[in-house]
Write an enzyme that holds these catalytic residues in place. Sequence first.
Site, PDB file in Angstrom:
ATOM      1  N   CYS A  25       0.845  -1.189   0.000  1.00  0.00           N
ATOM      2  CA  CYS A  25       0.000   0.000   0.000  1.00  0.00           C
ATOM      3  C   CYS A  25       0.876   1.232   0.000  1.00  0.00           C
ATOM      4  O   CYS A  25       2.099   1.159   0.025  1.00  0.00           O
ATOM      5  CB  CYS A  25      -0.929   0.000   1.195  1.00  0.00           C
ATOM      6  SG  CYS A  25      -0.040   0.038   2.751  1.00  0.00           S
ATOM      7  N   CYS A  28       3.623   1.676   2.424  1.00  0.00           N
ATOM      8  CA  CYS A  28       4.901   1.022   2.132  1.00  0.00           C
ATOM      9  C   CYS A  28       5.737   1.909   1.222  1.00  0.00           C
ATOM     10  O   CYS A  28       6.901   2.183   1.487  1.00  0.00           O
ATOM     11  CB  CYS A  28       4.690  -0.312   1.419  1.00  0.00           C
ATOM     12  SG  CYS A  28       3.490  -1.390   2.174  1.00  0.00           S
ATOM     13  N   ASP A 457       1.122  25.971 -33.650  1.00  0.00           N
ATOM     14  CA  ASP A 457       1.891  26.319 -34.825  1.00  0.00           C
ATOM     15  C   ASP A 457       0.945  26.126 -36.009  1.00  0.00           C
ATOM     16  O   ASP A 457       0.123  25.222 -35.999  1.00  0.00           O
ATOM     17  CB  ASP A 457       3.069  25.344 -34.878  1.00  0.00           C
ATOM     18  CG  ASP A 457       3.903  25.506 -36.103  1.00  0.00           C
ATOM     19  OD1 ASP A 457       4.135  26.654 -36.490  1.00  0.00           O
ATOM     20  OD2 ASP A 457       4.326  24.483 -36.660  1.00  0.00           O
ATOM     21  N   ASP A 676       5.942  21.297 -34.432  1.00  0.00           N
ATOM     22  CA  ASP A 676       6.819  20.223 -34.854  1.00  0.00           C
ATOM     23  C   ASP A 676       8.089  20.344 -34.031  1.00  0.00           C
ATOM     24  O   ASP A 676       8.594  21.413 -33.764  1.00  0.00           O
ATOM     25  CB  ASP A 676       7.106  20.263 -36.354  1.00  0.00           C
ATOM     26  CG  ASP A 676       7.323  21.666 -36.844  1.00  0.00           C
ATOM     27  OD1 ASP A 676       8.037  22.390 -36.143  1.00  0.00           O
ATOM     28  OD2 ASP A 676       6.780  22.033 -37.895  1.00  0.00           O
ATOM     29  N   ASP A 680      10.279  24.303 -33.487  1.00  0.00           N
ATOM     30  CA  ASP A 680       9.522  24.898 -32.395  1.00  0.00           C
ATOM     31  C   ASP A 680      10.061  24.469 -31.036  1.00  0.00           C
ATOM     32  O   ASP A 680       9.437  24.721 -30.006  1.00  0.00           O
ATOM     33  CB  ASP A 680       8.044  24.507 -32.503  1.00  0.00           C
ATOM     34  CG  ASP A 680       7.413  25.069 -33.759  1.00  0.00           C
ATOM     35  OD1 ASP A 680       7.767  26.201 -34.130  1.00  0.00           O
ATOM     36  OD2 ASP A 680       6.588  24.382 -34.368  1.00  0.00           O
TER      37      ASP A 680
HETATM   38  P1  ADP Z   1       5.492  27.918 -39.112  1.00  0.00           P
HETATM   39  O1  ADP Z   1       5.304  28.572 -37.804  1.00  0.00           O
HETATM   40  O2  ADP Z   1       4.444  28.328 -40.075  1.00  0.00           O
HETATM   41  O3  ADP Z   1       5.716  26.468 -39.038  1.00  0.00           O
HETATM   42  P2  ADP Z   1       8.359  28.265 -39.511  1.00  0.00           P
HETATM   43  O4  ADP Z   1       8.880  28.934 -38.297  1.00  0.00           O
HETATM   44  O5  ADP Z   1       8.632  26.840 -39.684  1.00  0.00           O
HETATM   45  O6  ADP Z   1       6.815  28.587 -39.713  1.00  0.00           O
HETATM   46  O7  ADP Z   1       8.891  29.043 -40.777  1.00  0.00           O
HETATM   47  C1  ADP Z   1       8.538  30.406 -40.976  1.00  0.00           C
HETATM   48  C2  ADP Z   1       8.836  30.897 -42.325  1.00  0.00           C
HETATM   49  O8  ADP Z   1      10.213  30.808 -42.584  1.00  0.00           O
HETATM   50  C3  ADP Z   1       8.173  30.107 -43.422  1.00  0.00           C
HETATM   51  O9  ADP Z   1       6.874  30.561 -43.666  1.00  0.00           O
HETATM   52  C4  ADP Z   1       9.099  30.406 -44.582  1.00  0.00           C
HETATM   53  O10 ADP Z   1       8.791  31.654 -45.130  1.00  0.00           O
HETATM   54  C5  ADP Z   1      10.443  30.488 -43.924  1.00  0.00           C
HETATM   55  N1  ADP Z   1      11.167  29.232 -43.985  1.00  0.00           N
HETATM   56  C6  ADP Z   1      11.492  28.447 -42.956  1.00  0.00           C
HETATM   57  N2  ADP Z   1      12.178  27.365 -43.360  1.00  0.00           N
HETATM   58  C7  ADP Z   1      12.291  27.458 -44.700  1.00  0.00           C
HETATM   59  C8  ADP Z   1      12.890  26.661 -45.734  1.00  0.00           C
HETATM   60  N3  ADP Z   1      13.501  25.505 -45.467  1.00  0.00           N
HETATM   61  N4  ADP Z   1      12.789  27.090 -47.000  1.00  0.00           N
HETATM   62  C9  ADP Z   1      12.175  28.232 -47.290  1.00  0.00           C
HETATM   63  N5  ADP Z   1      11.602  29.018 -46.376  1.00  0.00           N
HETATM   64  C10 ADP Z   1      11.650  28.662 -45.099  1.00  0.00           C
HETATM   65 MG    MG Z   2       6.787  25.016 -38.177  1.00  0.00          MG
END
Ligand code: ADP
Ligand code: MG
Length: 790
Positions: A25, A28, A457, A676, A680
């Site tokens: 329990c 313990c 996001d 993701d 993020d």
């Molecule tokens: P979200 O919050 O929409 O997921 P991100 O922070 O992932 O956005 O990305 C924000 C912006 O940065 C995108 O909308 C794009 O304009 C630019 N971006 C990010 N990564 C890339 C990439 N690999 N190629 C081109 N643009 C990118």
């Molecule tokens: Mg993103």
Amino acid sequence: MTAEKETNNDGEACPLRFDIGGMHCAACSSRIERVVGRMDGVDKISVNLPTATAKIWVKPGEEEAVRKAVMERVAALGFSATPAADVDAATQYETARAKALEDRRQRLGRLWPMIGFSVPLLVVSMGHMMGLSLPSWLEPHSAPRIFMLLQLLLTLPVVWLGRHFYLEGAAALLHKSPTMDSLVAVGTGAAFLYSLGNTVLGVLGFDPVMRAMNLYYESCAVLLTMIELGQFLEATAKRKAGDAMGALMSLAPETALRLDREDEAAPPEEVPVAALRAGDRLLIRPGSRVPVDGVVLTGKSAVDLSLLTGESIPVPVGPEDKLVAGSVNGEGSLTMRAEAVGRDTRLARIIRLVREAQGSKAPIARLADRVSFYFVPAVMLFALLAALAWLVFSAEPISTPLSVFVAVLVMACPCAMGLATPMSIMVGTGRGAQLGVLIKNGAALEQAGRLTTLAVDKTGTLTTGKPVLTGISVLDAEGSATDRTVDGLDETALLTLAAALEARSEHPLALALINAGRERNCPSCPVEDVEVSPGLGIAGTVLLNNQNYVVAVGNRAFMRERGLEASGAVDAQLAALAEAGQTPLLLSVGAAGAARLAGILALADALRPESPAVVARLHAMGVRVVMLTGDNERTARAVARQAGVDEVAAGLLPAEKADYVRRLQGEGQVVGMVGDGINDAPALALADVGMAVGTGVDVSAEAGDIVLMRGGMEAVLTALALSRATMRNIRENLGWAFGYNILGLPVAAGLLHVFGGPMLSPMLAGTAMALSSVSVVTNALRLRFFKITS
Ligand code: ADP
Ligand code: MG
């Protein structure tokens, strides 16, 4: 979130683990926690009652010394601690299961004879109350000696079968850590010895008839039987709580069909999955399970991931697509190359995660632990005082104080209290795993249940996260769109450059460009010096047609960093695209200082069909929804409008998303963040509950407190609703367990009897106590059927 991060997925900062024997329990487990927690070298300890395990965090370098000291200390407390074997989760589960089955067999072996002796004893001793009359050779008035001896004979086997209560209970008592067994032992022991004394005196001729009327054998025997029954039911129910785990385990097949590495014609060989290595070629027959993670080499089929993600629609796969262990192959035959095997598969990671979660504690459990620590000794004192009070202040026969003493002791066991929280967490997190929501620990679950604001996001969560390329415009030197080829670069060339770079990125936008490039048969080009800027874009050097191009693809801010301002015609075009909810990307060509804007790539990411409904549901639950995105303001607002989200923060870099979360927390909100795991991560880590979307194959188990195994808002809703349901379940359980003790104790002490009401017979107290544990466990099991109702 900051509380109780456990970086133990792959052995870093891994705590010492023990299997603990002899716990019954919460008294313990909390006793062990307290005593060991105060030992030198021990940082923190967490003992889990349902899984009978302990995790101990130790100051680095002192592992060996502490391990030994802990084992001795725990043994001195009357329990056993053995270092948990360093085996994989599957073996551990199997061992635990085998142990549970053996335990069940033993209990059943005791239980039936105990019932067999208790029932006739009950009839003999209490039959007259139900209007049954005993034959005169057995009747207490005419044959008191036989009456007494028969009862003694029926009781002895039960006491013998229940001797483990006395052995373990007495040992615990001697170690000054009385447990539930101690309560049972003292309570039933008192009833037995009192009756035995009467029997001896009666048989010797001292007042046999009066003594025959003063026996409590049936209290002792029935109590032992009921508690044994209660523990049996409890163990059975507990086993069910682990079902989700069993289901996950059974996903991995035991054998696989391995193809010869060189000889194409050789027949497949059946080998145990444990023997597979990365690089092996395997044959996956239609309808069979994928044994390890890897990629499809040949064949086309659809795989069902439902048991892993809760998503029931099969996913079509073909060459180069990823496969994960545990998914079920559809109609087609496939060959695959193994990439991750054994501990490294996604399934193995999930199983480890669920196991950790199921054995973890929620802060809410601390209350129960603390209470039950003082509870047992306090109750023993209370039982003694109550019995003394009856003895001194009332004219009742000696039987009343005795029965009060036994009833109070038995009533008071905090076993339901100790089970209340961990059972719900075990079942809740297990159910989550079935629904594609991996809640990493009890603390995360508790926070998720209290959530007031959810930051999401945009990409991949509110939207499908699979943007598609909707248009390319070639820009001339003035920044106007043109259908000509500028500097030798036409639409296809721009896409080729962009796709080549994005091959190095895992961003959803990058995938869109790669796919578009593939569709339009763009050649693949070598790239160099690639630099990814999260939330901004990607840059590098691409070799196309024997010429090196310095290329950058990204948003406005990214271009501004290289001294390029989108104005005039370009600005107007960007605005128009954004207004329509599309995400425009800019592409620049040329080295720093000499770069120019060469094109706009327009991408559209469709809203997930369920997003508006889920956002409405979250609002109805009282959760505020905020959209955080790195995308531009206009696009963000367009998407927010469609989804019904009322608060938007756009143009945020990953670090700024974290700042925004901090600000919400500053307002006193309990903030959840969905994103993701990759870009993020800062916001996920800061949020009270970070929910990382691990769609597809890479479950980034490290990020977030909750891993969503399928994208989209439905999984988020499931996570929140399940957490709330589990917390509600915990509160019900605690209420039940505490309420039972609080109401039961005064009754057992004879409070009602003081006012002329009935006494609580020890048997009834024992039955109620056994039922209280069973009901707590059964209530927790209801979570197995948790579903989002719409
Ligand atoms: P979200 O919050 O929409 O997921 P991100 O922070 O992932 O956005 O990305 C924000 C912006 O940065 C995108 O909308 C794009 O304009 C630019 N971006 C990010 N990564 C890339 C990439 N690999 N190629 C081109 N643009 C990118
Ligand atoms: Mg993103």
